[in-house]
Structures are given as C-alpha cells and as structure tokens.
Write a protein that holds these residues in place. Structure first.
Motif, PDB file in Angstrom:
ATOM      1  N   LEU A 197      86.708 -33.604  14.157  1.00 35.43           N
ATOM      2  CA  LEU A 197      87.830 -32.525  15.183  1.00 35.43           C
ATOM      3  C   LEU A 197      86.933 -31.693  16.070  1.00 35.43           C
ATOM      4  N   ASP A 198      85.992 -31.214  15.861  1.00 36.39           N
ATOM      5  CA  ASP A 198      85.096 -30.821  16.254  1.00 36.39           C
ATOM      6  C   ASP A 198      84.564 -31.088  17.818  1.00 36.39           C
ATOM      7  N   ARG A 248      86.311 -32.253   9.738  1.00 42.73           N
ATOM      8  CA  ARG A 248      86.143 -30.522  10.241  1.00 42.73           C
ATOM      9  C   ARG A 248      85.662 -30.967  11.792  1.00 42.73           C
ATOM     10  N   LEU A 289      87.544 -32.298  20.026  1.00 43.78           N
ATOM     11  CA  LEU A 289      88.236 -31.118  20.469  1.00 43.78           C
ATOM     12  C   LEU A 289      86.962 -30.756  21.888  1.00 43.78           C
TER      13      LEU A 289
END
Lengths: 109, 184
Positions: free
Chosen positions: B123-124, B120, B127
């Motif tokens: 991915l944060d 997570r 992005l």
C-alpha cells in the motif's frame, strides 16, 4: 483485489483498505497532545490578520465616507447656486431669459 | 457514525467563544480524518501527525474567521491539507540539508504478521506511485466520503477533474496492489 466499475459510487473495499492503512496510532495520545498545544495558545495569542482588522473598519468607514461626501456635495451645490444668483445677477438673468425664450419657442412649434 | 449537526454546531459556537474543551471535543471527533489526510499527503506517520497537530492549532487560531453557517469538516480538511503541504515543503528542504532518508512506515509491532506487513508495504508503494492530487481524490472520495463537488472545492480543481482523478487513481492503486493480475 477486484472493484466495481467506476459509476460514480464509492469503492467500499478499496476505501476500507486505505482507511485502515492511513489510520493514525494512539488516538487518545494524539488528542491529548493537541489539547496541550491548544491550552498553550491562549485567546490573546489567537491571530487576527491585517485583513480582518481592515474588514472591521471597512463598513463603518465606507458609510462615514459616503455621508461626508453627500454632505460636502450638498454644501458645494448650495454655495454654487447662491453664487450664481447673487454674485452674477446678469448671468442669472440671462440664463432665466434664455430658458424663458426656449420654453416660448418650443411651445410655439 | 454521522455527527449531529446541531451538537457539532454548538461545539463550534462554544469553541469560537474561546472554550478549549469544546475545541478539544472537536479535535477528538475529527482527528482520525485529519490524520488520514495528512498521512495521505506526506506518507510518513510522524510527519503526518506533526502536520495534523499544526492543522488543529491553526484551526483554533483561525476559528474567528470560520463561517458557522458552513460545515466544519471541509473547512478543517482544507487547513489539514495546507498544513501537510507546508510540512512537505519543509521536509524537502530538510532532506536536501540532511542526507539519509527516513523510512516512511514505523516499525511494525510484534503482533503484525507477515501478511499485514506485506500489505502495508504494498500500500505504501502503491500510494507513493500516485501523484498527490490523484491520491487525495481517492482518499477524499472512497475513505472520507466527500462528494465530487466538495473535493473539487477542496483541491481547487474542476469537478470533472476530480472524477477523472478518482477513476485513474483507483485503477492505478488496484494495479499496484495486484501486480500478478490476481485478486488479493
């Protein structure tokens, strides 16, 4: 993590990872909150922009304007024709004579 | 699951007549997509949900202007993107007034193990490293299943730009997710 070369198709693996990551929590709670806000926005408060109002006027307005302009043009033209024939008989006669001479000369050539 | 265009069209028709229940059914169908898009723009769960709610209220208010001959989802997606960008502008103003930055990801529950938490966080970060348009191009194409031409219309850019953004966005995301060069 490996993915397919870019050939215009979807990257299912990356898409699935992103989908899971971006998913919002408590979908039922979210929908309930939106429904509550919608219920608090009765139809009377639904916005209608100035452009919407003007758009509803535009079509009949343009049609009426065209009709009015046509009628006005017809009236002005009729009055002008009547004035030409009645108020200025010399000019009308001269015009008619010029036209007649033109036609005769034209046909003689 | 694909939604039957007939049933969706009927719901839209009823909603346009002012039926809140019909609109509620549309909310339930499209909320996941709207929330993902607002999250992709804002990268903050709470703000994204606020923006998604604003988007649905805005759609409800604007239904009279929706052309029933067009597809509902892209129209709603555009409203969602606008709502998220608007929320982002307001957030930037708010952040310049109040100093401490919020954490972009909510606290993980006890069931979330270390690997998922790590993924997570990566991915944060991945992005966040992408420009907004690149991020949206990838999400709209690979997650939401829109075609390049539809994305081009949604983002107001040429189709070739969308293809390029998807390509570069994917490459950068994969690079960020595999910093050591190995597979995950």
């Amino acid at each position: 993590m490996t993915g397919p070369a870019f050939r215009g198709e979807r990257d299912a693996e990356l898409g699935a990872v992103l989908r899971t990551h971006l998913e919002g929590a408590d979908p039922a709670g979210f929908a309930a909150r939106v429904r509550a806000r919608i219920a608090a926005t009765p139809l009377g408060q639904r916005e209608e922009s100035l452009w919407d109002v003007l758009a509803t006027w535009a079509r009949p307005g343009i049609a009426a304007g065209l009709l009015f302009a046509t009628l006005l043009g017809a009236v002005v033209a009729a009055r002008a024709a009547r004035n030409l024939n009645t108020d200025n008989p010399v000019l009308a006669e001269a015009t008619e004579r010029d036209v007649l001479v033109g036609v005769v000369l034209g046909s003689a050539r | 699951m694909r939604i039957s265009p007939v049933s969706e069209g009927e719901l839209v028709r009823q909603a346009r007549l002012g039926d809140p229940d019909a609109f509620g059914a549309l909310v339930e169908r499209h909320a996941p997509m709207v929330r993902r898009l607002t999250r992709a723009v804002l990268r903050h769960a709470a703000d994204a949900d606020d923006a998604a709610q604003d988007a649905f209220v805005s759609a409800w208010r604007s239904l009279g202007r929706f052309d029933p001959a067009q597809a509902f989802a892209p129209w709603l997606a555009r409203i969602a993107l606008n709502a998220a960008r608007d929320m982002g502008r307001r957030r930037r103003v708010r952040e310049t007034e109040a100093v401490p930055a919020t954490i972009s990801t909510p606290d993980p529950g006890p069931e979330e193990d270390a690997d998922r938490l790590l993924l997570r966080q990566r991915l944060d970060a991945a992005l966040a490293a992408l420009p907004e348009r690149q991020r949206l191009a990838v999400v709209l194409f690979d997650v939401e299943g829109y075609r390049h031409a539809e994305i081009a219309e949604l983002l107001d850019v040429p189709e070739g730009t969308v293809r390029s953004e998807v390509f570069h966005g994917r490459r950068r995301l994969r690079a960020e997710l595999t910093p050591s060069g190995g597979d995950t």
